[in-house]
Design a protein around this motif. Structure first.
Motif, short mmCIF file in Angstrom:
data_model
loop_
_atom_site.label_atom_id
_atom_site.label_comp_id
_atom_site.label_asym_id
_atom_site.label_seq_id
_atom_site.Cartn_x
_atom_site.Cartn_y
_atom_site.Cartn_z
N MET A 188 2.69 40.31 -22.23
CA MET A 188 3.54 39.99 -21.09
C MET A 188 2.83 40.01 -19.73
O MET A 188 3.39 39.52 -18.75
CB MET A 188 4.70 41.00 -21.02
N HIS A 189 1.62 40.57 -19.64
CA HIS A 189 1.08 40.93 -18.33
C HIS A 189 0.85 39.73 -17.41
O HIS A 189 0.81 39.87 -16.19
CB HIS A 189 -0.22 41.73 -18.49
N ARG A 190 0.72 38.53 -17.97
CA ARG A 190 0.49 37.35 -17.12
C ARG A 190 1.71 37.03 -16.26
O ARG A 190 1.58 36.39 -15.22
CB ARG A 190 0.11 36.16 -17.99
N GLU A 191 2.88 37.45 -16.72
CA GLU A 191 4.11 37.18 -15.96
C GLU A 191 4.52 38.36 -15.09
O GLU A 191 5.57 38.34 -14.45
CB GLU A 191 5.26 36.84 -16.91
N MET A 192 3.70 39.41 -15.05
CA MET A 192 4.07 40.63 -14.34
C MET A 192 3.13 40.90 -13.17
O MET A 192 2.00 40.41 -13.15
CB MET A 192 4.02 41.84 -15.30
N LEU A 193 3.61 41.67 -12.20
CA LEU A 193 2.72 42.27 -11.20
C LEU A 193 2.24 43.58 -11.79
O LEU A 193 3.05 44.42 -12.21
CB LEU A 193 3.46 42.52 -9.89
N VAL A 194 0.94 43.77 -11.86
CA VAL A 194 0.37 44.98 -12.46
C VAL A 194 -0.05 45.94 -11.35
O VAL A 194 -0.97 45.64 -10.57
CB VAL A 194 -0.83 44.64 -13.36
N LEU A 195 0.63 47.05 -11.26
CA LEU A 195 0.30 48.08 -10.28
C LEU A 195 -0.55 49.15 -10.95
O LEU A 195 -0.08 49.87 -11.83
CB LEU A 195 1.58 48.72 -9.70
N ASP A 196 -1.79 49.23 -10.57
CA ASP A 196 -2.75 50.20 -11.12
C ASP A 196 -2.84 51.36 -10.14
O ASP A 196 -3.32 51.20 -9.02
CB ASP A 196 -4.10 49.53 -11.30
N GLY A 231 5.79 49.80 0.46
CA GLY A 231 6.34 48.60 1.06
C GLY A 231 5.55 47.34 0.72
O GLY A 231 6.05 46.22 0.94
N GLU A 232 4.33 47.50 0.18
CA GLU A 232 3.54 46.34 -0.21
C GLU A 232 4.03 45.71 -1.51
O GLU A 232 3.59 44.60 -1.87
CB GLU A 232 2.07 46.74 -0.37
N LEU A 233 4.90 46.41 -2.23
CA LEU A 233 5.38 45.92 -3.52
C LEU A 233 6.54 44.95 -3.32
O LEU A 233 7.36 45.11 -2.42
CB LEU A 233 5.80 47.09 -4.41
N SER A 234 6.60 43.98 -4.20
CA SER A 234 7.68 43.01 -4.19
C SER A 234 8.45 43.11 -5.51
O SER A 234 7.87 43.38 -6.56
CB SER A 234 7.13 41.59 -4.03
N SER A 235 9.74 42.91 -5.44
CA SER A 235 10.58 42.97 -6.65
C SER A 235 10.80 41.60 -7.27
O SER A 235 11.64 41.43 -8.14
CB SER A 235 11.92 43.62 -6.33
N GLU A 236 10.02 40.60 -6.81
CA GLU A 236 10.19 39.25 -7.36
C GLU A 236 9.76 39.17 -8.81
O GLU A 236 10.30 38.39 -9.59
CB GLU A 236 9.40 38.26 -6.52
N ALA A 294 12.39 54.13 -3.29
CA ALA A 294 12.28 53.02 -2.35
C ALA A 294 13.10 51.81 -2.81
O ALA A 294 13.04 50.75 -2.18
CB ALA A 294 10.82 52.62 -2.18
N GLY A 295 13.85 51.97 -3.90
CA GLY A 295 14.71 50.89 -4.39
C GLY A 295 13.98 49.84 -5.20
O GLY A 295 14.45 48.70 -5.32
N ILE A 296 12.84 50.19 -5.78
CA ILE A 296 12.04 49.25 -6.56
C ILE A 296 11.90 49.76 -7.99
O ILE A 296 11.54 50.92 -8.21
CB ILE A 296 10.64 49.08 -5.94
N ASP A 297 12.17 48.91 -8.96
CA ASP A 297 12.05 49.29 -10.36
C ASP A 297 10.62 49.08 -10.86
O ASP A 297 9.96 48.11 -10.47
CB ASP A 297 13.01 48.47 -11.24
N GLY A 298 10.18 49.96 -11.71
CA GLY A 298 8.86 49.83 -12.32
C GLY A 298 8.94 50.07 -13.81
O GLY A 298 9.85 50.74 -14.30
#
Length: 450
Positions: free
Chosen positions: A363-371, A400-405, A428-432
């Motif tokens: 799935m990782h190609r469709e995801m933002l990967v936060l390391d 705040g640099e993260l996006s929920s798109e 911060a209202g962001i799901d991970g």
């Protein structure tokens, strides 16, 4: 001769008691000083000297309280004026007798400008060196506290302190550092219980250099500095409130935390937190509390510890670790049955989504990967498309640099830090989504595919 090493769980801090005849000296005491008084009583000796190697940044010193309760003199370095309100200043021209033992301070700058080490002599032979944060088992002290402008200078001082002063004492000398494996003061401290200066000279990876220039080039780098260190620095020159001898923490109800603006810190296991946790609670299990609490929660915030299902000893370890770090506003705990009650009421709980390494690779190609690993841990050979590296220590200020798109996959070494990160993001209202097993699991999957 009397000798006892006191280990502080949670902080991986070592303090020491050495004595002879009817006297004992304590080196780098922790904040809660009852253990030293009790051990001295058991040994039928009096604490007469308290030695500090340096002003500590990661925990509050107990020197002032121990002095007040025992009448012992406190000794600090004369080589740096930090504004201490306590302590007699000493240097290399001083020495102290504890019964038949002789203790001599040596100036070992590098970690700090005024840093002292203490050499214990048996007769005329150096026997032990209490080296503070100059040298660790398999590692060495950081040199970046005075900023980038003085980094090379301080690292050069550290080289001289280790190679010219400490090693000149002899390979046989037992080395007694202020921290062990797991401490925030070292990045690669080895899990050992003892060492000698000779062993470190030959085997410590940080010391395998051919010249001072190579040492300075290798170790002159800035590290992350936890926000709570500033409070520690202040407390350790001006003094801090004395600690009670028992855990003081009220058992709170769910109604209590709903009425007040408390920060709930969930110290249960990663699996328990991920399964069900109180909304907007911060996760940091007891084993990583000292490493990350100081990056996430302000020392003045009113804290409630979620201890549902934990043993009393785990609660005590977390409580004392936080208090030693200057978290004096622990207003209470949420105990046994808290999560079950919320499940029955069907309110106030969330779960943290997890995926395994195999699913991640699909799935990782469709995801933002936060390391959330440190920069020096990050490797380029794993298939991390759309990767953003924000070390966990900096995530609170950079969330705040993260996006929920896109769905955010959060990775670390094994999954523990990624779960902490998801708790910060949730506030911060962001799901991970945690990648369970982290890069270790990913590496295993890739190896199997080969």
């Amino acid at each position: 001769m009397y000798f006892k090493r006191i280990f502080t769980p949670g902080l991986s801090h070592y303090s020491y008691m050495v004595g002879d005849g009817g006297e004992i000296a304590v080196i780098d005491p922790m904040r809660d000083v009852g253990v030293y008084i009790e051990e001295a009583r058991k040994a039928n000796k009096k604490i007469t000297h308290i030695f500090e190697t340096h002003r500590n940044e990661d925990y509050i010193s107990g020197s002032m309280e121990l002095s007040e309760k025992t009448g012992a003199e406190i000794y600090i370095s004369k080589y740096e004026d930090l504004g201490h309100v306590y302590g007699e200043k000493i240097g290399e021209d001083d020495e102290f007798r504890i019964g038949k033992l002789r203790i001599a301070p040596i100036h070992t700058p590098g970690h700090t400008l005024g840093h002292l080490s203490y050499v214990l002599y048996m007769g005329d032979v150096p026997y032990m060196a209490f080296v503070g944060d100059t040298l660790f088992w398999g590692d060495l002290g950081r040199t970046d506290f005075y900023g980038e402008d003085r980094l090379v200078e301080m690292t050069a001082h550290l080289y001289d302190s280790i190679f010219e002063k400490l090693f000149s004492l002899g390979d046989h000398v037992l080395m007694m550092p202020a921290h062990g494996a797991g401490s925030a003061c070292g990045g690669a401290i080895e899990e050992r219980d003892c060492s000698t200066l000779g062993y470190e000279r030959k085997e410590n990876p940080a010391l395998q250099v051919d010249s001072k220039e190579e040492f300075v080039e290798k170790h002159s780098y800035m590290r992350l500095k936890a926000p709570y260190f500033e409070k520690m620095e202040l407390c350790n020159v001006e003094g801090a409130a004395y600690l009670p001898g028992e855990v003081i923490s009220n058992v709170l109800s769910l109604e209590d935390i709903q009425r007040e603006d408390y920060t709930v810190v969930d110290i249960r296991s990663r699996e328990a937190y991920s399964g069900k946790h109180i909304e907007r609670s911060i996760f940091t299990s007891t084993k990583i509390l000292s490493a990350y609490l100081g990056w996430i929660v302000d020392t003045e915030d009113p804290i409630v510890l979620l201890v549902d299902g934990l043993k009393d000893e785990e609660l005590k370890t977390a409580y004392w670790t936080a208090r030693r770090m200057g978290y004096d506003n622990i207003v209470g705990i949420l105990g046994e049955g808290t999560v079950k009650s919320l499940e029955i009421e069907d309110t106030g709980l969330k779960s943290t989504k997890e995926i395994g390494a195999k699913e991640y690779l699909e799935m990782h190609r469709e995801m933002l990967v936060l390391d959330v690993r440190r920069e020096e841990e990050v490797e380029e050979d794993y298939p991390y498309m759309n990767r953003l590296n924000i070390p966990l220590q900096l995530l609170k200020e950079r969330v705040g640099e993260l996006s929920s798109e896109k769905e955010i996959a959060v990775i670390c070494g094994s999954g523990e830090r990624a779960t902490v990160a998801c708790s910060i993001m949730e506030r911060a209202g962001i799901d991970g989504t945690v990648v369970a097993g982290g890069v270790k699991g990913i590496a295993s999957q890739l190896k199997d595919r080969d």
